[in-house]
Write an enzyme that holds these catalytic residues in place. Structure first.
Site, mmCIF file in Angstrom:
data_model
loop_
_atom_site.group_PDB
_atom_site.id
_atom_site.type_symbol
_atom_site.label_atom_id
_atom_site.label_comp_id
_atom_site.label_asym_id
_atom_site.label_seq_id
_atom_site.Cartn_x
_atom_site.Cartn_y
_atom_site.Cartn_z
ATOM 1 C CG ASP A 55 -12.004 -8.224 0.760
ATOM 2 O OD1 ASP A 55 -10.879 -7.751 0.976
ATOM 3 O OD2 ASP A 55 -12.959 -8.054 1.538
ATOM 4 C CD GLU B 129 -2.765 -1.307 2.452
ATOM 5 O OE1 GLU B 129 -3.933 -1.705 2.359
ATOM 6 O OE2 GLU B 129 -2.222 -1.068 3.546
#
Ligand code: ADE
Length: 231
Positions: free
Chosen positions: A200, A15
């Site tokens: 997700d 990230e």
């Protein structure tokens, strides 16, 4: 965007690494046992921390960044599990507010998520900062602005999902740091925003999907921030 100091806090290497690789004149230090990188992107000074997963790590990281670097803005970037059925893997959420979905004082008469220190269940993100981030995302990417909820739980069961959506019907996505960062920033009067790309859909497949898509999702959020810093 010019001459601002942005602090970016991300849990995972995937990230933060794109931003780190863009930093001109990079210097590295270790703060709270976590790496912190400083450098320029465009005409902005960027301080980047990889804080690790979870609310406490994010909170102490955000407070340390505020105390040591006095940023104009704090951004929490990464991936998340989508809660809104309209959102799929690869879509982006920008926070207009954050809440702590498992902060539970109901037994003593307060609503779920009530933050006693701030007397509220939601911390408001900076409209100005959120708009700047939104403007840096290409038109073909689906972006929603709304509530991001966080807790020290990876959301992967129907029970967790139902608990969150019952208590926070407007929540767009769940992750594990954003509300901690928002809480710390609000108590310090520092403008903040959370940007999350969906890895997700916070359900029974979320573990498998996270393993497959979190790196790409984390990198996408970082890419849009780099666009903004360069503008
Ligand atoms: N980050 C990415 N997916 C997540 C999920 N399903 N729950 C909590 N944090 C997440």
């Amino acid at each position: 965007m010019k001459n601002n100091r942005f602090a970016v806090i991300a849990a995972l290497e995937c990230e933060e690494e794109l931003i780190r690789k863009e930093l001109k004149g990079i210097s590295e230090t270790v703060l709270l046992n976590t790496p912190v990188y400083e450098g320029m992107i465009g005409e902005n000074d960027i301080v980047l921390m990889r804080c690790g997963i979870g609310m406490v790590s994010a909170a102490i990281g955000a407070q340390a960044l505020i105390d040591m670097y006095h940023p104009d803005y704090i951004i929490n970037s990464g991936c998340a599990g989508a809660l809104d059925p309209d959102l799929g893997i690869g879509d982006v959420v920008i926070s207009d507010s954050v809440s702590e979905w498992n902060l539970d004082l109901r037994a003593i008469g307060f609503p779920m998520g009530y933050v006693d220190a701030l007397k509220t269940v939601e911390m408001k993100a900076s409209d100005e900062l959120c708009n700047m981030i939104e403007n840096a995302i290409p038109d073909d990417i689906k972006v929603r602005k709304g509530k991001v909820v966080s807790a020290d739980q990876f959301v992967s069961t129907a029970d967790q999902r139902a608990f969150i959506t019952d208590n926070f019907p407007d929540a767009l996505c769940a992750e594990m740091e954003g509300a901690a960062v928002g809480h710390v920033c609000t108590q310090n009067n520092v403008p903040f925003c959370i940007i999350r790309t969906m890895s997700d859909t916070a359900d029974g497949n979320s573990g498998v999907n996270f393993a497959e898509f979190s790196a790409a999702a984390g990198r996408k959020s970082a890419e849009w921030l780099i666009n903004m810093f360069r503008k």
